[in-house]
Scaffold this motif. Structure first.
Motif, PDB file in Angstrom:
ATOM      1  N   GLY A  56       0.751  -1.153   0.001  1.00  0.00           N
ATOM      2  CA  GLY A  56      -0.114   0.004  -0.030  1.00  0.00           C
ATOM      3  C   GLY A  56       0.648   1.259   0.005  1.00  0.00           C
ATOM      4  O   GLY A  56       1.958   1.162   0.468  1.00  0.00           O
ATOM      5  N   ASN A  57       0.409   2.396  -0.674  1.00  0.00           N
ATOM      6  CA  ASN A  57       1.004   3.724  -0.364  1.00  0.00           C
ATOM      7  C   ASN A  57      -0.388   4.539  -0.115  1.00  0.00           C
ATOM      8  O   ASN A  57      -0.726   5.252  -0.939  1.00  0.00           O
ATOM      9  CB  ASN A  57       1.541   4.103  -1.823  1.00  0.00           C
ATOM     10  N   ASN A  58      -0.603   4.333   1.213  1.00  0.00           N
ATOM     11  CA  ASN A  58      -1.818   5.024   1.597  1.00  0.00           C
ATOM     12  C   ASN A  58      -1.712   6.544   1.905  1.00  0.00           C
ATOM     13  O   ASN A  58      -0.822   6.956   2.654  1.00  0.00           O
ATOM     14  CB  ASN A  58      -2.315   4.126   2.962  1.00  0.00           C
ATOM     15  N   VAL A  59      -2.896   7.133   1.492  1.00  0.00           N
ATOM     16  CA  VAL A  59      -2.894   8.623   1.758  1.00  0.00           C
ATOM     17  C   VAL A  59      -3.614   9.008   3.140  1.00  0.00           C
ATOM     18  O   VAL A  59      -4.427   8.194   3.649  1.00  0.00           O
ATOM     19  CB  VAL A  59      -3.292   9.405   0.533  1.00  0.00           C
ATOM     20  N   PHE A  60      -3.215  10.035   3.805  1.00  0.00           N
ATOM     21  CA  PHE A  60      -3.826  10.760   4.784  1.00  0.00           C
ATOM     22  C   PHE A  60      -4.009  12.182   4.364  1.00  0.00           C
ATOM     23  O   PHE A  60      -3.075  12.739   4.089  1.00  0.00           O
ATOM     24  CB  PHE A  60      -2.864  10.609   6.114  1.00  0.00           C
ATOM     25  N   ILE A  61      -5.187  12.710   4.113  1.00  0.00           N
ATOM     26  CA  ILE A  61      -5.409  13.997   3.843  1.00  0.00           C
ATOM     27  C   ILE A  61      -6.124  15.035   4.976  1.00  0.00           C
ATOM     28  O   ILE A  61      -7.170  14.502   5.432  1.00  0.00           O
ATOM     29  CB  ILE A  61      -6.474  13.721   2.602  1.00  0.00           C
ATOM     30  N   GLY A  99      -1.455   6.082  12.897  1.00  0.00           N
ATOM     31  CA  GLY A  99      -1.753   5.555  11.511  1.00  0.00           C
ATOM     32  C   GLY A  99      -0.288   5.475  11.098  1.00  0.00           C
ATOM     33  O   GLY A  99       0.078   4.631  10.207  1.00  0.00           O
ATOM     34  N   LYS A 100       0.577   6.269  11.176  1.00  0.00           N
ATOM     35  CA  LYS A 100       1.928   6.308  10.789  1.00  0.00           C
ATOM     36  C   LYS A 100       2.967   5.345  11.636  1.00  0.00           C
ATOM     37  O   LYS A 100       3.826   4.453  11.054  1.00  0.00           O
ATOM     38  CB  LYS A 100       2.669   7.598  10.757  1.00  0.00           C
ATOM     39  N   ASN A 160       1.341   6.436   4.246  1.00  0.00           N
ATOM     40  CA  ASN A 160       2.710   6.506   3.595  1.00  0.00           C
ATOM     41  C   ASN A 160       2.859   7.934   3.194  1.00  0.00           C
ATOM     42  O   ASN A 160       3.833   8.438   3.311  1.00  0.00           O
ATOM     43  CB  ASN A 160       2.560   5.643   2.175  1.00  0.00           C
ATOM     44  N   ARG A 161       1.633   8.558   2.921  1.00  0.00           N
ATOM     45  CA  ARG A 161       1.742  10.172   2.331  1.00  0.00           C
ATOM     46  C   ARG A 161       0.752  10.912   3.262  1.00  0.00           C
ATOM     47  O   ARG A 161      -0.317  10.559   3.294  1.00  0.00           O
ATOM     48  CB  ARG A 161       1.670  10.324   0.990  1.00  0.00           C
ATOM     49  N   ILE A 162       1.329  12.013   3.907  1.00  0.00           N
ATOM     50  CA  ILE A 162       0.434  12.850   4.584  1.00  0.00           C
ATOM     51  C   ILE A 162       0.216  14.169   3.708  1.00  0.00           C
ATOM     52  O   ILE A 162       1.218  14.961   3.594  1.00  0.00           O
ATOM     53  CB  ILE A 162       0.924  13.280   6.035  1.00  0.00           C
ATOM     54  N   PHE A 163      -0.918  14.312   3.192  1.00  0.00           N
ATOM     55  CA  PHE A 163      -1.005  15.663   2.450  1.00  0.00           C
ATOM     56  C   PHE A 163      -1.962  16.558   3.443  1.00  0.00           C
ATOM     57  O   PHE A 163      -2.996  16.147   4.145  1.00  0.00           O
ATOM     58  CB  PHE A 163      -2.101  15.176   1.165  1.00  0.00           C
ATOM     59  N   VAL A 164      -1.573  17.871   3.765  1.00  0.00           N
ATOM     60  CA  VAL A 164      -1.994  18.801   4.424  1.00  0.00           C
ATOM     61  C   VAL A 164      -2.246  19.980   3.737  1.00  0.00           C
ATOM     62  O   VAL A 164      -1.234  20.547   2.842  1.00  0.00           O
ATOM     63  CB  VAL A 164      -1.030  18.950   5.508  1.00  0.00           C
ATOM     64  N   HIS A 165      -3.518  20.587   3.651  1.00  0.00           N
ATOM     65  CA  HIS A 165      -3.765  21.717   2.971  1.00  0.00           C
ATOM     66  C   HIS A 165      -2.977  23.067   3.270  1.00  0.00           C
ATOM     67  O   HIS A 165      -2.366  23.168   4.600  1.00  0.00           O
ATOM     68  CB  HIS A 165      -5.411  22.203   3.275  1.00  0.00           C
ATOM     69  N   ARG A 166      -2.046  23.666   2.463  1.00  0.00           N
ATOM     70  CA  ARG A 166      -1.409  24.688   2.816  1.00  0.00           C
ATOM     71  C   ARG A 166      -1.773  25.776   3.800  1.00  0.00           C
ATOM     72  O   ARG A 166      -1.137  26.248   4.459  1.00  0.00           O
ATOM     73  CB  ARG A 166      -1.014  25.563   1.641  1.00  0.00           C
ATOM     74  N   ILE A 174       7.027   2.953   2.343  1.00  0.00           N
ATOM     75  CA  ILE A 174       8.062   2.791   3.235  1.00  0.00           C
ATOM     76  C   ILE A 174       8.159   1.689   4.193  1.00  0.00           C
ATOM     77  O   ILE A 174       9.020   1.272   4.210  1.00  0.00           O
ATOM     78  CB  ILE A 174       7.799   4.377   4.108  1.00  0.00           C
ATOM     79  N   PHE A 175       7.259   1.330   4.634  1.00  0.00           N
ATOM     80  CA  PHE A 175       7.239   0.224   5.596  1.00  0.00           C
ATOM     81  C   PHE A 175       8.101   0.460   6.855  1.00  0.00           C
ATOM     82  O   PHE A 175       8.881  -0.610   7.325  1.00  0.00           O
ATOM     83  CB  PHE A 175       7.477  -1.113   4.980  1.00  0.00           C
ATOM     84  N   GLY A 176       8.119   1.595   7.469  1.00  0.00           N
ATOM     85  CA  GLY A 176       8.924   2.054   8.253  1.00  0.00           C
ATOM     86  C   GLY A 176       8.481   3.113   9.073  1.00  0.00           C
ATOM     87  O   GLY A 176       7.315   3.950   8.784  1.00  0.00           O
ATOM     88  N   PRO A 177       9.132   3.736  10.265  1.00  0.00           N
ATOM     89  CA  PRO A 177       8.768   4.622  10.932  1.00  0.00           C
ATOM     90  C   PRO A 177       9.065   6.181  10.491  1.00  0.00           C
ATOM     91  O   PRO A 177       9.709   6.851  11.251  1.00  0.00           O
ATOM     92  CB  PRO A 177       9.493   4.536  12.494  1.00  0.00           C
ATOM     93  N   VAL A 178       8.730   6.289   9.120  1.00  0.00           N
ATOM     94  CA  VAL A 178       9.066   7.417   8.438  1.00  0.00           C
ATOM     95  C   VAL A 178       7.820   8.173   7.848  1.00  0.00           C
ATOM     96  O   VAL A 178       7.046   7.705   7.091  1.00  0.00           O
ATOM     97  CB  VAL A 178      10.111   7.200   7.384  1.00  0.00           C
ATOM     98  N   ALA A 179       7.538   9.489   8.324  1.00  0.00           N
ATOM     99  CA  ALA A 179       6.379  10.242   7.669  1.00  0.00           C
ATOM    100  C   ALA A 179       6.960  11.416   6.915  1.00  0.00           C
ATOM    101  O   ALA A 179       7.748  12.057   7.086  1.00  0.00           O
ATOM    102  CB  ALA A 179       5.544  10.779   8.899  1.00  0.00           C
TER     103      ALA A 179
END
Length: 486
Positions: free
Chosen positions: A254-259, A276-277, A289-295, A380-385
């Motif tokens: 997975g390359n799961n998104v968090f928005i 979750g991370k 895997n990817r944290i998307f945050v509104h600017r 990533i499969f590891g503790p990196v955000a």
């Protein structure tokens, strides 16, 4: 309940493998050797499949109340051995105490759900377009199931296939990961042996993938191969199974998104993203895997998130205060450190972490990341955000769907309608509004889209995966065959 895990389990007997190879099971934090197992050979694998085939018809015909009794016995055995199971998860899989407890609980709930399956093998009576005909559809066990379990959540992810397969009248051969042969396989042999499961219904083979991996799939006996693991290996298994016309249930990467949209509750979003991370070191197919945050909220979210990450304790998973334990082996550590270095070289900023002590990788956060950098493109499969800013829903939707995975995800917003509408546009098998991506319930469909796999686990959807149907029609009246009739 047997607690000596030095042997394979075939036809209700604990026996030594016939391969010349040795499998050494070690603690990923201390490197202590836990158990040494003589590996299984192709001969052992064939024996296990043949035994499973020979007893399958008898097991299928076992009355539903007897199947349920045995599954309820297994629930009782699990409850009586909770500390043993959790201890093995901590020392073999590097689970923190919280993760071991959670994995035990979700596995127990899956087993409890499976106790209902013997009475849910429903068929149908359907109308016919032919006069005097009755159409019956019978649901039946597939036969023999081959299960290949992973190392990250070995007990949980093996349980959901093993319990379902047995409850629906199938027999099973399990090959656990060599990183977790006990929690991914041999523990089940011990539990179901104590639960009085008939000999041969469950068999556990511990062997090297290079020696018996392909044969696990290509052997002519199993009708379904259930695999949880990487997309790369899943593709190979799917190819082998396809050539041999076997069903597959594949739960892959997975390359799961968090928005976090601009109206998100920042404190709630930060806490969700933290779990979750970093839960189980991020070694979960559902991990963010990817944290998307509104600017508009990017700086406030990032500051709060980095501060919380700095407060996480990394180290010995047996310590109840530890949030982040070891990765499963040094190869995983080195792979992730290289990807951190490559991502920083392409312009990202390392805000915290980025170092390792043995197999323990510090919880890490990178900002200034773009969607095409290594840590964003790859699982990533590891503790990196990694935190990626966005300006519009259209932009974040395009980035979310840009990569070939589609397993899980999460969206934070104060408008549940807005969150749901956005969720419906993300190509993923599962997604959660105002929560994080790591969720599973035993009665709800679990599985992914695109490169994240095929099929669904749990509940009625697992019943479909692990069974087949047969159409039987009954012609109650003489049929008119036109010119062929008198």
């Amino acid at each position: 309940m047997n607690t000596q895990f030095h042997h394979l389990y075939i036809n209700g007997e604990w026996q030594q493998g016939k391969s010349e190879r040795i499998i050494k099971d070690t603690n990923p934090y201390t490197q202590e050797e836990l158990v040494t197992i003589q590996a299984a050979s192709k001969e052992d694998l064939n024996e296990a499949y043949e035994v499973a085939r020979d007893v399958q018809d008898s097991w299928k015909k076992t009355l539903p109340q007897e199947k349920r009794r045995i599954l309820e016995n297994a629930v009782r055995v699990m409850e009586e051995n909770k500390e043993l199971i959790m201890n093995w998860l901590i020392k073999e899989a590097g689970s923190t105490t919280m993760k071991a407890m959670s994995e035990y609980n979700v596995s127990l709930n899956i087993l409890k759900e499976a106790t209902t399956y013997p009475y849910r093998m429903e068929g149908k009576i359907l109308p016919s377009q032919t006069p005097g005909k009755e159409n019956r559809v019978y649901r039946d066990a597939l036969g023999v199931i081959g299960i290949i379990s992973p190392w990250n959540f070995p007990f949980h992810l093996a349980m959901r296939s093993i319990a379902t397969a047995i409850a629906t009248g199938n027999t099973v051969v399990v090959k656990p990961s060599t990183e977790t042969p006990v929690t991914g396989g041999l523990l089940f042999a011990s539990i179901f042996e104590a639960a009085e499961l008939p000999k041969g219904v469950l068999n556990v083979i511990v062997g090297k993938g290079s020696e018996i991996g392909d044969d696990m799939v290509t052997n002519p006996i199993p009708r379904l191969i259930s695999f949880t693991g990487s997309t790369e290996v899943g593709r190979h298994i799917g190819e082998l199974a396809g050539k041999n016309l076997k069903k597959t249930a594949l739960e892959l990467g997975g390359n799961n998104v968090f928005i976090a949209l601009e109206d998100a509750d920042i404190e709630r979003a930060v806490e969700s993203a933290l779990f979750g991370k970093f839960y189980h070191q991020g070694q979960i197919c559902m991990s963010i895997n990817r944290i998307f945050v509104h600017r508009n909220i990017h700086d406030e979210f990032t500051k709060a998130f980095v501060n919380r990450v700095k407060g996480l304790n990394a180290g010995d998973p047996a310590n109840k205060e530890t949030h982040v334990g070891p990765l499963i082996n040094r190869d995983q550590v080195d792979r992730i450190l290289n990807e951190i270095e490559e991502t920083v070289a392409q312009g990202a900023t390392l805000e915290v972490g980025g170092k390792a002590n043995g197999n323990v990788l510090e919880p890490s956060v990178l900002t200034g990341v773009t969607n095409d950098m290594p840590l964003a493109k790859n699982e990533i499969f590891g503790p990196v955000a990694v935190i990626i800013p966005f300006d519009t829903e259209e932009e974040v939707l395009k980035m979310a769907n840009a990569h070939p995975y589609g397993l899980s995800g999460a969206i934070h917003t104060r408008s549940t309608d807005r969150g749901t509408l956005l969720a419906r546009q993300i190509k993923t098998g599962m997604i959660h509004v105002n929560d994080q991506s790591v969720n599973e319930e035993p009665h709800l469909p679990f599985g992914g889209e695109k490169d994240s796999g095929l099929g669904r686990f749990n509940g009625e959807w697992a019943l479909d995966e692990f069974t087949t149907v047969q159409w039987v029609s009954v012609q109650h009246e003489p049929r008119n065959y036109g010119p062929f009739s008198k």
